[in-house]
Design a protein around this motif. Structure first.
Motif, PDB file in Angstrom:
ATOM      1  N   ALA A   1       0.844  -1.115   0.059  1.00  0.00           N
ATOM      2  CA  ALA A   1       0.152   0.169  -0.203  1.00  0.00           C
ATOM      3  C   ALA A   1       1.045   1.139   0.146  1.00  0.00           C
ATOM      4  O   ALA A   1       0.496   2.383  -0.623  1.00  0.00           O
ATOM      5  CB  ALA A   1      -1.138   0.132   1.037  1.00  0.00           C
ATOM      6  N   SER A   2       1.938   1.217   0.833  1.00  0.00           N
ATOM      7  CA  SER A   2       3.022   2.548   0.995  1.00  0.00           C
ATOM      8  C   SER A   2       3.618   2.679  -0.237  1.00  0.00           C
ATOM      9  O   SER A   2       3.547   3.831  -0.865  1.00  0.00           O
ATOM     10  CB  SER A   2       3.894   2.216   2.013  1.00  0.00           C
ATOM     11  N   SER A   3       4.124   1.582  -1.022  1.00  0.00           N
ATOM     12  CA  SER A   3       4.637   1.538  -2.588  1.00  0.00           C
ATOM     13  C   SER A   3       3.883   2.198  -3.470  1.00  0.00           C
ATOM     14  O   SER A   3       4.157   3.116  -4.164  1.00  0.00           O
ATOM     15  CB  SER A   3       5.175   0.260  -2.709  1.00  0.00           C
ATOM     16  N   SER A   4       2.536   1.775  -3.392  1.00  0.00           N
ATOM     17  CA  SER A   4       1.644   2.000  -4.475  1.00  0.00           C
ATOM     18  C   SER A   4       1.167   3.570  -4.411  1.00  0.00           C
ATOM     19  O   SER A   4       1.370   4.530  -5.091  1.00  0.00           O
ATOM     20  CB  SER A   4       0.251   1.259  -4.144  1.00  0.00           C
ATOM     21  N   ARG A   5       1.355   3.925  -2.916  1.00  0.00           N
ATOM     22  CA  ARG A   5       0.930   5.571  -2.767  1.00  0.00           C
ATOM     23  C   ARG A   5       1.998   6.197  -3.104  1.00  0.00           C
ATOM     24  O   ARG A   5       2.077   7.418  -3.463  1.00  0.00           O
ATOM     25  CB  ARG A   5       0.738   5.593  -0.969  1.00  0.00           C
ATOM     26  N   ILE A   6       3.340   5.801  -3.136  1.00  0.00           N
ATOM     27  CA  ILE A   6       4.278   6.622  -3.508  1.00  0.00           C
ATOM     28  C   ILE A   6       4.565   6.822  -4.862  1.00  0.00           C
ATOM     29  O   ILE A   6       4.623   7.784  -5.487  1.00  0.00           O
ATOM     30  CB  ILE A   6       5.661   5.842  -2.784  1.00  0.00           C
ATOM     31  N   GLN A   7       4.210   5.711  -5.670  1.00  0.00           N
ATOM     32  CA  GLN A   7       4.035   5.588  -7.172  1.00  0.00           C
ATOM     33  C   GLN A   7       2.824   6.559  -7.574  1.00  0.00           C
ATOM     34  O   GLN A   7       3.011   7.192  -8.511  1.00  0.00           O
ATOM     35  CB  GLN A   7       3.815   4.073  -7.421  1.00  0.00           C
ATOM     36  N   ALA A   8       1.714   6.518  -6.846  1.00  0.00           N
ATOM     37  CA  ALA A   8       0.700   7.319  -7.133  1.00  0.00           C
ATOM     38  C   ALA A   8       1.088   8.879  -7.361  1.00  0.00           C
ATOM     39  O   ALA A   8       0.662   9.686  -7.791  1.00  0.00           O
ATOM     40  CB  ALA A   8      -0.555   7.074  -6.353  1.00  0.00           C
ATOM     41  N   ALA A   9       1.613   9.321  -5.979  1.00  0.00           N
ATOM     42  CA  ALA A   9       2.394  10.478  -5.788  1.00  0.00           C
ATOM     43  C   ALA A   9       3.331  11.003  -6.952  1.00  0.00           C
ATOM     44  O   ALA A   9       3.199  12.124  -7.692  1.00  0.00           O
ATOM     45  CB  ALA A   9       2.879  10.780  -4.592  1.00  0.00           C
ATOM     46  N   SER A  10       4.106  10.096  -7.502  1.00  0.00           N
ATOM     47  CA  SER A  10       5.083  10.397  -8.377  1.00  0.00           C
ATOM     48  C   SER A  10       4.217  10.497  -9.928  1.00  0.00           C
ATOM     49  O   SER A  10       4.137  11.464 -10.607  1.00  0.00           O
ATOM     50  CB  SER A  10       5.764   9.181  -8.620  1.00  0.00           C
ATOM     51  N   ALA A  11       3.207   9.671 -10.133  1.00  0.00           N
ATOM     52  CA  ALA A  11       2.404   9.729 -11.559  1.00  0.00           C
ATOM     53  C   ALA A  11       1.477  11.139 -11.418  1.00  0.00           C
ATOM     54  O   ALA A  11       1.224  11.757 -12.276  1.00  0.00           O
ATOM     55  CB  ALA A  11       1.309   8.687 -11.572  1.00  0.00           C
ATOM     56  N   ALA A  12       0.954  11.384 -10.202  1.00  0.00           N
ATOM     57  CA  ALA A  12       0.219  12.760  -9.903  1.00  0.00           C
ATOM     58  C   ALA A  12       0.894  13.810 -10.210  1.00  0.00           C
ATOM     59  O   ALA A  12       0.694  14.828 -10.615  1.00  0.00           O
ATOM     60  CB  ALA A  12      -0.267  12.836  -8.481  1.00  0.00           C
ATOM     61  N   GLY A  13       2.447  13.656  -9.768  1.00  0.00           N
ATOM     62  CA  GLY A  13       3.342  15.023 -10.087  1.00  0.00           C
ATOM     63  C   GLY A  13       3.474  15.231 -11.232  1.00  0.00           C
ATOM     64  O   GLY A  13       3.491  16.219 -11.828  1.00  0.00           O
ATOM     65  N   GLU A  14       3.617  13.906 -12.123  1.00  0.00           N
ATOM     66  CA  GLU A  14       3.743  13.783 -13.639  1.00  0.00           C
ATOM     67  C   GLU A  14       2.644  14.456 -14.306  1.00  0.00           C
ATOM     68  O   GLU A  14       2.820  15.613 -15.131  1.00  0.00           O
ATOM     69  CB  GLU A  14       4.011  12.609 -14.072  1.00  0.00           C
ATOM     70  N   ALA A  15       1.162  14.460 -13.907  1.00  0.00           N
ATOM     71  CA  ALA A  15       0.202  14.697 -14.376  1.00  0.00           C
ATOM     72  C   ALA A  15       0.412  16.331 -14.179  1.00  0.00           C
ATOM     73  O   ALA A  15      -0.256  17.171 -15.095  1.00  0.00           O
ATOM     74  CB  ALA A  15      -1.038  14.314 -13.587  1.00  0.00           C
ATOM     75  N   ARG A  16       0.551  16.668 -12.974  1.00  0.00           N
ATOM     76  CA  ARG A  16       0.499  18.068 -12.637  1.00  0.00           C
ATOM     77  C   ARG A  16       1.500  18.902 -13.515  1.00  0.00           C
ATOM     78  O   ARG A  16       1.265  19.924 -14.141  1.00  0.00           O
ATOM     79  CB  ARG A  16       0.896  18.517 -11.318  1.00  0.00           C
ATOM     80  N   SER A  17       2.854  18.278 -13.580  1.00  0.00           N
ATOM     81  CA  SER A  17       3.649  18.885 -14.747  1.00  0.00           C
ATOM     82  C   SER A  17       3.149  19.231 -16.014  1.00  0.00           C
ATOM     83  O   SER A  17       3.387  19.976 -16.683  1.00  0.00           O
ATOM     84  CB  SER A  17       4.788  18.295 -14.555  1.00  0.00           C
ATOM     85  N   ALA A  18       2.543  17.956 -16.384  1.00  0.00           N
ATOM     86  CA  ALA A  18       1.823  18.038 -17.821  1.00  0.00           C
ATOM     87  C   ALA A  18       0.853  19.331 -18.049  1.00  0.00           C
ATOM     88  O   ALA A  18       0.772  19.847 -19.066  1.00  0.00           O
ATOM     89  CB  ALA A  18       1.397  16.681 -18.128  1.00  0.00           C
ATOM     90  N   GLU A  19       0.015  19.193 -16.982  1.00  0.00           N
ATOM     91  CA  GLU A  19      -1.053  20.307 -16.961  1.00  0.00           C
ATOM     92  C   GLU A  19      -0.370  21.754 -16.861  1.00  0.00           C
ATOM     93  O   GLU A  19      -1.033  22.373 -17.566  1.00  0.00           O
ATOM     94  CB  GLU A  19      -1.856  19.866 -15.911  1.00  0.00           C
ATOM     95  N   GLN A  20       0.507  21.800 -15.964  1.00  0.00           N
ATOM     96  CA  GLN A  20       1.098  23.342 -15.900  1.00  0.00           C
ATOM     97  C   GLN A  20       1.794  23.632 -17.410  1.00  0.00           C
ATOM     98  O   GLN A  20       1.668  24.902 -17.713  1.00  0.00           O
ATOM     99  CB  GLN A  20       2.413  23.265 -14.943  1.00  0.00           C
ATOM    100  N   PHE A  21       2.386  22.723 -18.163  1.00  0.00           N
ATOM    101  CA  PHE A  21       2.970  22.992 -19.461  1.00  0.00           C
ATOM    102  C   PHE A  21       1.745  23.289 -20.300  1.00  0.00           C
ATOM    103  O   PHE A  21       1.919  24.345 -21.163  1.00  0.00           O
ATOM    104  CB  PHE A  21       3.745  21.783 -19.973  1.00  0.00           C
ATOM    105  N   ASP A  22       0.800  22.464 -20.149  1.00  0.00           N
ATOM    106  CA  ASP A  22      -0.355  22.575 -21.138  1.00  0.00           C
ATOM    107  C   ASP A  22      -1.015  23.931 -20.949  1.00  0.00           C
ATOM    108  O   ASP A  22      -1.178  24.992 -21.968  1.00  0.00           O
ATOM    109  CB  ASP A  22      -1.542  21.627 -21.069  1.00  0.00           C
ATOM    110  N   LEU A  23      -1.052  24.424 -19.501  1.00  0.00           N
ATOM    111  CA  LEU A  23      -1.630  25.808 -19.394  1.00  0.00           C
ATOM    112  C   LEU A  23      -0.970  26.870 -19.908  1.00  0.00           C
ATOM    113  O   LEU A  23      -1.408  27.936 -20.186  1.00  0.00           O
ATOM    114  CB  LEU A  23      -1.872  25.847 -17.678  1.00  0.00           C
ATOM    115  N   THR A  24       0.509  26.605 -19.674  1.00  0.00           N
ATOM    116  CA  THR A  24       1.267  27.883 -20.037  1.00  0.00           C
ATOM    117  C   THR A  24       1.237  27.954 -21.638  1.00  0.00           C
ATOM    118  O   THR A  24       0.958  29.157 -22.251  1.00  0.00           O
ATOM    119  CB  THR A  24       2.861  27.404 -19.749  1.00  0.00           C
TER     120      THR A  24
END
Length: 206
Positions: free
Chosen positions: A49-72
């Motif tokens: 569960a902890s490992s999946s949560r860490i991976q989820a946080a990493s994937a969410a960070g990737e999504a936020r970065s992509a969204e920030q780029f698209d927004l710019t």
């Protein structure tokens, strides 16, 4: 004349007591083993569960970065469109990321009703789906860990019941009045039967 029947009942009581002690000792050891196994399963599930949560946080960070780029990029398109620079706007539009272009096209096809393409359900930045799946897996593993912990606790509680059986059986073989010894042994047998019935309802982990 009553000495012989009493002696026979005493021998039977002793035999039953020894058998009860033996079988209960084995069942107590089994409960301890199962409690340990489920404790191990709980630790594994918590780690997953902890490992999946860490991976989820990493994937969410990737999504936020992509969204920030698209927004710019989208902000530049808005400025170019507002200034009437159609060529620049088209140049920027041609460089939209594929996932943003899909939402942008759907937004335009619907007459730009929403407050930008980011509000469209078609907009799915990279990592968002993975983050949702990993978070769901983390939740499932966490729930599994809690269930495993409860199973281990159940076996531990059953160990206490079997310990009570051992205590009652041992007390029945002490130098006490005959009726007291038989009453204690009968109570021990009753508790043992109840504990065994409960034991059969528990899941087994080998």
């Amino acid at each position: 004349m009553n000495a012989e029947p009493d002696s026979r009942f005493t021998r039977i009581q002793d035999v039953v007591g020894v058998f009860l002690l033996s079988i209960t000792a084995v069942l107590t050891a089994w409960c301890g083993f199962e409690s340990s196994k489920w404790g191990g399963e709980m630790s594994i599930a918590f780690s997953q569960a902890s490992s999946s949560r860490i991976q989820a946080a990493s994937a969410a960070g990737e999504a936020r970065s992509a969204e920030q780029f698209d927004l710019t990029v989208y902000a530049q398109w808005v400025v170019a469109t507002a200034d009437g620079k159609t060529e620049l706007a088209q140049y920027i539009e041609d460089r939209f990321t594929p996932h943003f272009a899909t939402a942008f096209d759907a937004w335009q096809d619907d007459g730009m009703a929403e407050n930008g393409p980011f509000a469209r359900e078609e907009y799915v930045p990279p990592g968002q789906v993975e983050a949702e799946e990993l978070n769901a897996r983390a939740d499932a593993k966490f729930a599994e860990a809690l269930a495993d912990n409860q199973r281990g606790d159940n076996y531990s509680l059953l160990t206490v019941l079997f310990a009570l059986v051992l205590f009652l059986t041992a007390m029945s073989q002490r130098d006490v009045k005959t009726w007291i010894g038989r009453a204690l042994l009968g109570l021990a047998i009753a508790v043992d039967i109840v504990a065994i019935v409960i034991l059969f309802t528990f899941p087994i982990k080998i």
